[in-house]
Design a protein around this motif. Structure first.
Motif, PDB file in Angstrom:
ATOM      1  N   MET A   1       0.813  -1.214   0.000  1.00  0.00           N
ATOM      2  CA  MET A   1       0.000   0.000   0.000  1.00  0.00           C
ATOM      3  C   MET A   1       0.849   1.268   0.000  1.00  0.00           C
ATOM      4  SD  MET A   1      -2.996  -1.116   2.720  1.00  0.00           S
ATOM      5  CE  MET A   1      -4.036   0.304   2.384  1.00  0.00           C
ATOM      6  N   LYS A   2       2.184   1.073   0.086  1.00  0.00           N
ATOM      7  CA  LYS A   2       3.125   2.208   0.136  1.00  0.00           C
ATOM      8  C   LYS A   2       2.817   3.125   1.316  1.00  0.00           C
ATOM      9  CE  LYS A   2       4.209   2.295  -4.833  1.00  0.00           C
ATOM     10  NZ  LYS A   2       3.599   0.985  -5.139  1.00  0.00           N
ATOM     11  N   LEU A   3       2.576   2.525   2.469  1.00  0.00           N
ATOM     12  CA  LEU A   3       2.269   3.290   3.677  1.00  0.00           C
ATOM     13  C   LEU A   3       3.557   3.603   4.420  1.00  0.00           C
ATOM     14  CD1 LEU A   3      -0.919   1.407   4.944  1.00  0.00           C
ATOM     15  CD2 LEU A   3      -0.764   3.426   3.475  1.00  0.00           C
ATOM     16  N   ALA A   4       4.211   4.680   4.022  1.00  0.00           N
ATOM     17  CA  ALA A   4       5.471   5.107   4.624  1.00  0.00           C
ATOM     18  C   ALA A   4       5.357   6.587   4.966  1.00  0.00           C
ATOM     19  CB  ALA A   4       6.628   4.851   3.663  1.00  0.00           C
ATOM     20  N   PRO A   5       4.749   6.927   6.091  1.00  0.00           N
ATOM     21  CA  PRO A   5       4.516   8.336   6.435  1.00  0.00           C
ATOM     22  C   PRO A   5       5.822   9.119   6.548  1.00  0.00           C
ATOM     23  CG  PRO A   5       4.159   6.922   8.345  1.00  0.00           C
ATOM     24  CD  PRO A   5       4.294   6.018   7.151  1.00  0.00           C
ATOM     25  N   ALA A   6       5.797  10.346   6.025  1.00  0.00           N
ATOM     26  CA  ALA A   6       6.979  11.210   6.058  1.00  0.00           C
ATOM     27  C   ALA A   6       6.814  12.328   7.077  1.00  0.00           C
ATOM     28  CB  ALA A   6       7.223  11.791   4.672  1.00  0.00           C
ATOM     29  N   VAL A   7       5.946  12.101   8.068  1.00  0.00           N
ATOM     30  CA  VAL A   7       5.699  13.093   9.115  1.00  0.00           C
ATOM     31  C   VAL A   7       6.016  12.463  10.473  1.00  0.00           C
ATOM     32  CG1 VAL A   7       3.917  14.222   7.735  1.00  0.00           C
ATOM     33  CG2 VAL A   7       3.274  12.417   9.356  1.00  0.00           C
ATOM     34  N   PRO A   8       6.184  13.280  11.527  1.00  0.00           N
ATOM     35  CA  PRO A   8       6.489  12.723  12.845  1.00  0.00           C
ATOM     36  C   PRO A   8       5.433  11.740  13.333  1.00  0.00           C
ATOM     37  CG  PRO A   8       6.875  15.084  12.833  1.00  0.00           C
ATOM     38  CD  PRO A   8       6.188  14.758  11.539  1.00  0.00           C
TER      39      PRO A   8
ATOM     40  N   ASN B   1       3.763  -1.103  15.386  1.00  0.00           N
ATOM     41  CA  ASN B   1       5.217  -1.013  15.507  1.00  0.00           C
ATOM     42  C   ASN B   1       5.958  -1.214  14.185  1.00  0.00           C
ATOM     43  OD1 ASN B   1       7.428  -0.497  17.248  1.00  0.00           O
ATOM     44  ND2 ASN B   1       7.896  -2.687  17.366  1.00  0.00           N
ATOM     45  N   ILE B   2       5.234  -1.383  13.081  1.00  0.00           N
ATOM     46  CA  ILE B   2       5.932  -1.481  11.795  1.00  0.00           C
ATOM     47  C   ILE B   2       6.427  -0.111  11.338  1.00  0.00           C
ATOM     48  CG2 ILE B   2       4.616  -3.522  11.107  1.00  0.00           C
ATOM     49  CD1 ILE B   2       3.104  -1.712   9.122  1.00  0.00           C
ATOM     50  N   TRP B   3       5.913   0.939  11.961  1.00  0.00           N
ATOM     51  CA  TRP B   3       6.399   2.286  11.665  1.00  0.00           C
ATOM     52  C   TRP B   3       7.257   2.762  12.828  1.00  0.00           C
ATOM     53  CZ3 TRP B   3       1.022   1.263  11.034  1.00  0.00           C
ATOM     54  CH2 TRP B   3       0.640   1.052   9.703  1.00  0.00           C
ATOM     55  N   SER B   4       8.418   3.312  12.532  1.00  0.00           N
ATOM     56  CA  SER B   4       9.345   3.754  13.570  1.00  0.00           C
ATOM     57  C   SER B   4       8.876   5.065  14.186  1.00  0.00           C
ATOM     58  CB  SER B   4      10.750   3.930  12.986  1.00  0.00           C
ATOM     59  OG  SER B   4      11.302   2.690  12.645  1.00  0.00           O
ATOM     60  N   ALA B   5       8.778   5.074  15.490  1.00  0.00           N
ATOM     61  CA  ALA B   5       8.320   6.263  16.205  1.00  0.00           C
ATOM     62  C   ALA B   5       9.445   7.285  16.322  1.00  0.00           C
ATOM     63  CB  ALA B   5       7.818   5.874  17.589  1.00  0.00           C
ATOM     64  N   ASP B   6       9.119   8.541  16.048  1.00  0.00           N
ATOM     65  CA  ASP B   6      10.058   9.629  16.296  1.00  0.00           C
ATOM     66  C   ASP B   6      10.110   9.942  17.780  1.00  0.00           C
ATOM     67  OD1 ASP B   6      10.803  10.726  13.437  1.00  0.00           O
ATOM     68  OD2 ASP B   6       8.665  10.283  13.409  1.00  0.00           O
ATOM     69  N   VAL B   7       8.992   9.747  18.459  1.00  0.00           N
ATOM     70  CA  VAL B   7       8.916   9.861  19.915  1.00  0.00           C
ATOM     71  C   VAL B   7       8.158   8.648  20.430  1.00  0.00           C
ATOM     72  CG1 VAL B   7       8.103  11.221  21.876  1.00  0.00           C
ATOM     73  CG2 VAL B   7       8.887  12.392  19.806  1.00  0.00           C
ATOM     74  N   SER B   8       8.771   7.899  21.341  1.00  0.00           N
ATOM     75  CA  SER B   8       8.118   6.738  21.958  1.00  0.00           C
ATOM     76  C   SER B   8       7.698   7.102  23.375  1.00  0.00           C
ATOM     77  CB  SER B   8       9.061   5.536  21.993  1.00  0.00           C
ATOM     78  OG  SER B   8       9.439   5.154  20.693  1.00  0.00           O
ATOM     79  N   VAL B   9       6.506   6.680  23.749  1.00  0.00           N
ATOM     80  CA  VAL B   9       5.980   6.951  25.089  1.00  0.00           C
ATOM     81  C   VAL B   9       5.549   5.631  25.709  1.00  0.00           C
ATOM     82  CG1 VAL B   9       4.275   8.204  26.449  1.00  0.00           C
ATOM     83  CG2 VAL B   9       5.162   9.216  24.330  1.00  0.00           C
ATOM     84  N   ILE B  10       5.948   5.405  26.951  1.00  0.00           N
ATOM     85  CA  ILE B  10       5.492   4.226  27.688  1.00  0.00           C
ATOM     86  C   ILE B  10       4.916   4.703  29.014  1.00  0.00           C
ATOM     87  CG2 ILE B  10       6.135   2.036  28.765  1.00  0.00           C
ATOM     88  CD1 ILE B  10       8.303   1.720  26.679  1.00  0.00           C
TER      89      ILE B  10
ATOM     90  N   GLN C   1      -3.605   9.703   3.270  1.00  0.00           N
ATOM     91  CA  GLN C   1      -4.549  10.329   2.346  1.00  0.00           C
ATOM     92  C   GLN C   1      -4.904  11.741   2.808  1.00  0.00           C
ATOM     93  OE1 GLN C   1      -8.943   9.042   1.894  1.00  0.00           O
ATOM     94  NE2 GLN C   1      -7.906   7.935   0.247  1.00  0.00           N
ATOM     95  N   TRP C   2      -5.090  11.905   4.102  1.00  0.00           N
ATOM     96  CA  TRP C   2      -5.437  13.215   4.661  1.00  0.00           C
ATOM     97  C   TRP C   2      -4.242  14.162   4.732  1.00  0.00           C
ATOM     98  CZ3 TRP C   2      -8.237  10.540   9.321  1.00  0.00           C
ATOM     99  CH2 TRP C   2      -9.499  10.094   8.897  1.00  0.00           C
ATOM    100  N   GLN C   3      -3.040  13.630   4.549  1.00  0.00           N
ATOM    101  CA  GLN C   3      -1.804  14.412   4.631  1.00  0.00           C
ATOM    102  C   GLN C   3      -1.677  15.118   5.979  1.00  0.00           C
ATOM    103  OE1 GLN C   3      -1.995  16.911   1.066  1.00  0.00           O
ATOM    104  NE2 GLN C   3      -0.951  15.345  -0.129  1.00  0.00           N
ATOM    105  N   VAL C   4      -1.878  14.353   7.033  1.00  0.00           N
ATOM    106  CA  VAL C   4      -1.754  14.918   8.372  1.00  0.00           C
ATOM    107  C   VAL C   4      -0.301  15.306   8.639  1.00  0.00           C
ATOM    108  CG1 VAL C   4      -3.715  13.592   9.232  1.00  0.00           C
ATOM    109  CG2 VAL C   4      -1.396  12.665   9.474  1.00  0.00           C
ATOM    110  N   GLU C   5      -0.106  16.178   9.623  1.00  0.00           N
ATOM    111  CA  GLU C   5       1.238  16.657   9.948  1.00  0.00           C
ATOM    112  C   GLU C   5       1.873  15.900  11.109  1.00  0.00           C
ATOM    113  OE1 GLU C   5       1.384  21.279   9.260  1.00  0.00           O
ATOM    114  OE2 GLU C   5      -0.622  20.721   9.989  1.00  0.00           O
TER     115      GLU C   5
END
Length: 447
Positions: A42-49, A156-165, A136-140
Motif C-alpha cells: 500500500m506504500k504506507l510510509a509516512p513522512a511526518v512525525p 510497531n511497523i512504523w518507527s516512532a520519532d517519539v516513543s511513550v510508555i 490520504q489526509w496528509q496529516v502533519e
C-alpha cells in the motif's frame, strides 16, 4: 484465504466489521510479517512525525491530550486508538473527529485490495486502514496507541520519532508475560535508536531502563527528568533537565480536571513531556495547554452522571486501574449504598480486582460479554461470590445488569459501571441518548 471478488464485498460499515473478523483464524496473532507486507504493497510510509504510545494504563488519555494540544496549535493530527467505546469509527480520528462510515469503508476496501491472500487479524486490518487515511489526509503528526504489548504490535511497523510508555502493570499475561519485567520488555519494543523515550511509569522495571540504555535513547523518566505533582491549586509540571537543545520547563498551577488523581496527573505530565519533543515542528504554548486542560474530558474514564442516584462509568479492567477507581470512590461524597455493574474477560485478574473493591461494593450485578475471552455471567458471579461479601446477581448482558441496578438503587445511592470498554460502551448510549434514566439523571461533561 483468497480475497473475495469486489461484488461479494460488504456494502456497509457493519458488514465490513463482521467480515474483517473472519479473515484470520485467530483474534490475536502477534507477528509483524503479515501487516508489514501489506503496508509495503500500500506504500504506507509516512513522512511526518510519528508518536507511538504503549503501556498498561493511560495510553488513550496520553494520545487524547496530545491530539488536543497539537490541534489547538493548528496542526493536522491523525490519531489511532483502541479499543473503541461505542463505535468503531472512534478509533481513527482527524483532529479529534471520528472518521465517517463512507470514508472508513473506502479505507477497508483499499486494505482488502492490497492484502490479496494474506490473512490479517481484525486489529491489523484496522491499523492499516488508519495509516492509509492518515497518508490520504496528509496529516502533519500521527499518534498511534499500541493495541497489545508493543514489540509485535501492528503499530510497531512504523518507527516512532517519539516513543511513550505509560504505567506498566499486569495485564494480557498470556501474551506478554507474568512479571512486570517481562511485560516492560515487550512494551520497550517500540523504542528506536537514539530517539526520545518518554517513560511515565514511576517505578520502571529494570528491563525498560536497560533497553533505553542499549538503544542510546534520549530517556526521559518521570520522577527523574520530569514530574507531575498535585497541588491545592491544580498541578505542577517540571522538566528541569534540557534535552536535545530544548529549554527546561517549570510550569505551576496547571488546571486539574474534576476527579483527576495522581495517576491522571502523571499521564498529563508524560503527554506534555512527549509533546515538547516535537517542538521542531511547533512551539508548545502553555496558554493553549491551559485552555485544553480546563476543558479536557474523555468518555468512560471516571465519567460521572449526577442525579438522585449518582452514576460513575469507568473502563478500568486491571488491578492498577481498579486501584485508581477505588481511590476515586473513597474520595467521592459518601453514598448509602454502592451497586456495581460489572463484567470481565477471562484473561483478567478477577480475584485481585474483587479484593481491591470488596469493601466499597454492596451488590454486584454481573453481566455477560461476547467474544472468545468471555466468561459466562453465572460462572463469573460464582467466582466473585467466593471473595465478595456483598450481594451478587447474574444477568445475560451488561445492559440487563445495568437496568437491574438502576431499578434497585434508591436516592442517595450510587451505581458504578466498570470492567471493560465493552461494558461501559454498551451502557453509555442509554445515558447520553434520548433514553431518560429512571432516576432522572442526565450525563454531565465526563472527567
Amino acid at each position: 484465504m483468497a480475497v473475495r471478488s469486489h461484488k461479494a464485498l460488504p456494502s456497509n460499515i457493519d458488514g465490513w466489521l463482521s467480515y474483517i473478523q473472519t479473515i484470520h483464524s485467530r483474534s490475536i496473532d502477534l507477528t509483524l510479517e503479515r501487516v508489514r507486507r501489506v503496508a509495503h504493497c500500500m506504500k504506507l510510509a509516512p513522512a511526518v512525525p510519528v508518536m507511538t504510545v504503549a503501556g498498561t494504563n493511560g495510553k488513550g488519555s496520553v494520545v487524547n491530550l496530545c491530539q488536543r494540544v497539537l490541534s489547538v496549535h493548528g496542526l493536522s493530527v491523525g490519531s489511532y486508538t483502541s479499543p473503541h467505546l461505542v463505535h468503531y469509527n472512534e478509533r481513527i480520528c482527524w483532529n479529534g473527529q471520528a472518521v465517517d462510515n463512507e470514508t472508513l469503508v473506502d479505507a477497508f476496501r483499499a486494505v482488502e485490495t492490497a492484502r490479496k491472500h494474506i490473512p490479517l487479524t481484525y486489529f491489523e486490518f484496522g491499523t492499516l486502514a488508519a495509516m492509509h487515511l492518515f497518508c490520504q489526509w496528509q496529516v502533519e503528526v500521527i499518534l498511534l496507541e499500541v493495541g497489545l504489548g508493543g514489540r509485535l504490535d501492528a503499530t510497531n511497523i512504523w518507527s516512532a520519532d517519539v516513543s511513550v510508555i505509560t504505567a506498566i502493570d499486569h495485564d494480557h499475561e498470556s501474551w506478554l508475560g507474568t512479571t512486570r519485567r517481562a511485560i516492560a520488555r515487550e512494551k520497550a519494543g517500540i523504542l528506536r535508536y537514539a530517539r526520545p523515550a518518554v517513560i511515565g511509569d514511576p517505578k520502571p522495571p529494570t528491563s525498560l531502563n536497560d533497553r533505553v540504555r542499549q538503544l542510546r535513547c534520549q530517556g526521559l523518566f518521570i520522577g527523574v527528568e520530569f514530574s507531575g505533582e498535585v497541588t491545592p491549586q491544580g498541578w505542577d509540571w517540571h522538566m528541569p533537565v534540557a534535552s536535545k537543545g530544548l529549554s527546561p520547563r517549570d510550569i505551576s498551577d496547571l488546571p486539574k480536571p474534576t476527579g483527576w488523581l495522581e495517576a491522571h496527573v502523571r499521564n498529563a505530565a508524560t503527554a506534555l513531556t512527549a509533546l515538547v519533543q516535537l517542538e521542531p515542528i511547533t512551539t508548545i504554548s502553555m496558554k493553549k495547554v491551559r485552555q485544553v486542560l480546563a476543558q479536557w474530558s474523555l468518555p468512560g474514564r471516571l465519567q460521572r452522571v449526577p442525579g438522585a442516584v449518582d452514576q460513575l462509568f469507568d473502563v478500568a479492567h486491571n488491578p492498577a486501574a481498579i486501584r485508581t477507581l477505588a481511590q476515586f470512590l473513597e474520595k467521592s461524597p459518601p453514598s448509602s449504598k454502592t451497586h456495581a455493574v460489572f463484567a470481565l474477560f477471562g484473561d483478567k485478574d478477577l480475584d485481585q480486582i474483587i479484593k481491591i473493591l470488596d469493601s466499597l461494593i454492596d451488590h454486584w450485578y454481573v453481566g455477560g460479554l461476547t467474544g472468545d475471552r468471555a466468561v459466562a455471567p453465572g460462572v463469573l458471579a460464582a467466582a466473585i461470590g467466593r471473595i465478595a461479601r456483598g450481594g451478587i446477581s447474574a444477568h445475560a448482558d451488561p445492559v440487563m445488569a445495568y437496568r437491574a441496578a438502576i431499578k434497585d438503587a434508591r436516592p442517595g445511592e450510587r451505581v458504578v459501571v466498570f470492567g471493560s470498554f465493552q461494558v461501559v460502551g454498551a451502557i453509555l448510549p442509554l445515558v447520553n441518548g434520548e433514553t431518560r434514566l429512571p432516576c432522572g439523571a442526565r450525563a454531565e461533561s465526563p472527567c
